[in-house]
Design an enzyme around this catalytic site. Sequence first.
Site, mmCIF file in Angstrom:
data_model
loop_
_atom_site.group_PDB
_atom_site.id
_atom_site.type_symbol
_atom_site.label_atom_id
_atom_site.label_comp_id
_atom_site.label_asym_id
_atom_site.label_seq_id
_atom_site.Cartn_x
_atom_site.Cartn_y
_atom_site.Cartn_z
ATOM 1 C CB SER A 65 21.993 30.762 0.209
ATOM 2 O OG SER A 65 23.275 30.678 -0.301
ATOM 3 C CG ASP A 287 21.921 27.079 -1.345
ATOM 4 O OD1 ASP A 287 23.071 27.499 -1.089
ATOM 5 O OD2 ASP A 287 21.174 27.653 -2.157
ATOM 6 C CB ALA A 382 35.266 37.248 -5.655
ATOM 7 C CB ALA A 510 22.541 49.429 -2.024
ATOM 8 C CB SER A 511 23.730 44.608 0.694
ATOM 9 O OG SER A 511 23.100 43.352 0.803
HETATM 10 C C1 16G Z 1 22.954 36.511 -3.641
HETATM 11 C C2 16G Z 1 23.433 36.018 -4.966
HETATM 12 C C3 16G Z 1 24.943 35.947 -4.995
HETATM 13 C C4 16G Z 1 25.516 37.310 -4.674
HETATM 14 C C5 16G Z 1 24.978 37.812 -3.361
HETATM 15 C C6 16G Z 1 25.374 39.262 -3.140
HETATM 16 C C7 16G Z 1 22.400 34.387 -6.448
HETATM 17 C C8 16G Z 1 21.889 32.981 -6.599
HETATM 18 N N1 16G Z 1 22.927 34.677 -5.260
HETATM 19 O O1 16G Z 1 23.268 35.615 -2.625
HETATM 20 O O2 16G Z 1 25.341 35.538 -6.261
HETATM 21 O O3 16G Z 1 26.904 37.259 -4.604
HETATM 22 O O4 16G Z 1 23.562 37.776 -3.385
HETATM 23 O O5 16G Z 1 24.864 39.717 -1.952
HETATM 24 O O6 16G Z 1 22.296 35.197 -7.361
HETATM 25 P P1 16G Z 1 24.806 41.263 -1.595
HETATM 26 O O7 16G Z 1 23.972 41.942 -2.638
HETATM 27 O O8 16G Z 1 24.244 41.296 -0.227
HETATM 28 O O9 16G Z 1 26.228 41.765 -1.633
HETATM 29 ZN ZN ZN Z 2 23.912 29.332 -1.778
#
Ligand code: 16G
Ligand code: ZN
Length: 541
Positions: A65, A287, A382, A510-511
Amino acid sequence: MLDTKTLETLYETHCKSGFTYAYGTAGFRYKADVLDTVMFTTGVLAGLRSIYLEGRTVGVMITASHNPPEDNGVKIVDPKGEMLEQSWESYATDLANSATQSFTAFLAYLQNLVSELGLDTDALGSLAVARDSRESGPRLLHALLNGSRVLPNIRITDYGLLTTPQLHFLTSKRNELPNDTAIDRFFYYKEFLSAWDDITALCGIQSLPYKLEIDAANGIGAPRVKEMLSTHKFFDGVFRVVNDDWETPASLNHLCGADYVKTNQRLPYGIQANNDCQRICCSFDGDADRIVFYFCDSEGQFRLLDGDKMATLFAKFFQDILSSANLQERLSLGVVQTAYANGSSTHYIERVLGIPVTCTPTGVKHLHHEAINYDIGVYFEANGHGTVVFSKKFDEVVNSGLSNKHQSDSSLQSLEVLSKFANLINQTVGDAISDMMGVLAVLSILKWTPQKWNQEYTDLPNKLVKVLVPDRTVFKTTNAERQLLSPLGLQPKINALVAEYHQARSFVRASGTEDAVRVYAEASTREEADSLASRVSQVVE
Ligand code: 16G
Ligand code: ZN
């Protein structure tokens, strides 16, 4: 019966020890050089998933992505084009982690899984695979294909280079349409362009009201959106794709793309600041499953139209059209957001439009599952990932309305637009190309400029901060990630800080994709939002 000798040879070729994998928010995603093992095991698992589902086609997408070019990843797509069922995520993780121990551990886990699920490894199965433009893609694809070849009767369709949502869409159509239908990316273009033609003809739209500039993040979205639009007269001379250098792997997502534009709240490289009110711009991610729009106002100031703005635009549009089709009582309409949705957007949808809003944890699978509870479910993060889903009841009610001879002309027209709109939207997953077409159609129908779209509500100033902590797994949340359960005592401290500011909100989670904790804060002024974010970050550290 598994041919253990072949299995062992292939295992030795692709698998290494000493790494621990986890199927995260969007599949496995790491630096490309540690991915061979998990690619191999994911090939095996995707094949098993198809056998488990009696040979229905399962998709596999190789992508990372919006991540930097040296990363890559893989995710499995279920037959209706949705994300892999959650219970299988742990099989995927455990199978990969058994392979990083030893061949014996891998074989034992695999045999156990096969017998637990009652699978016949010789049964027929079908996979549809694709990858984005990353340099590591061909090598990782090779490992994946060798994994699925461990199961002798898996038919594999390699679609080559696709956007993620194209693979989701084609996977779903492979399971829906007769076997002899040619289902490839040209089928995708035909489906969406013919929905576009139907809608523009119904609504008397002869040309695009603005020039369109598309930042394709130097990713696979560039050749795919060009391939689609350049064959169509309607788009002749009205669009321009910048950051289209998908063949230079190092340029992917560099200083451009949806994530860059949203995070930095600025124009990407290649798009000039000007106050041309006849122009609308958008950015895809690497992507092409996310999109954000933007424009420069009369002072040349950058204005972002993010996922929240798209959710509100679609919500308003569908509310109006349901009412002109006299269906507002029969079909439910709702919006699904995450905690990152700007408070002003939620307020606008609930209080101004009067449409219900549900909040779910981050990650498309959570939003999607909630959205299907509505007849028209609009969901967007968002960051620009989202779509609209339509229920079976929606199809039945709209089709029965269309066959009712006593409709007024205007309700009939609204019913037709509703029915065609469901074909313009990629309902399987967020799709930059399809969302772009959807937004352009709505703006053209409503005769709205980007300025008018932006003026519907004003975002509260907000700030997102990444905090590095020794162990992010101790950060456990509840209430759709809006409150912390642990570490104990931290949430009351955040509450006390929030209470010192106006119209303020802050949360910590947490991310799911990086080894960090994210702090979000919003408040009535820029100074307040920045100050709150920094004080919450301090108590988190
Ligand atoms: C992934 C998710 C996206 C989300 C992001 C949050 C899918 C296809 N993609 O890229 O929707 O916003 O994670 O990232 O579900 P984070 O957990 O690092 O904040
Ligand atoms: Zn993507």
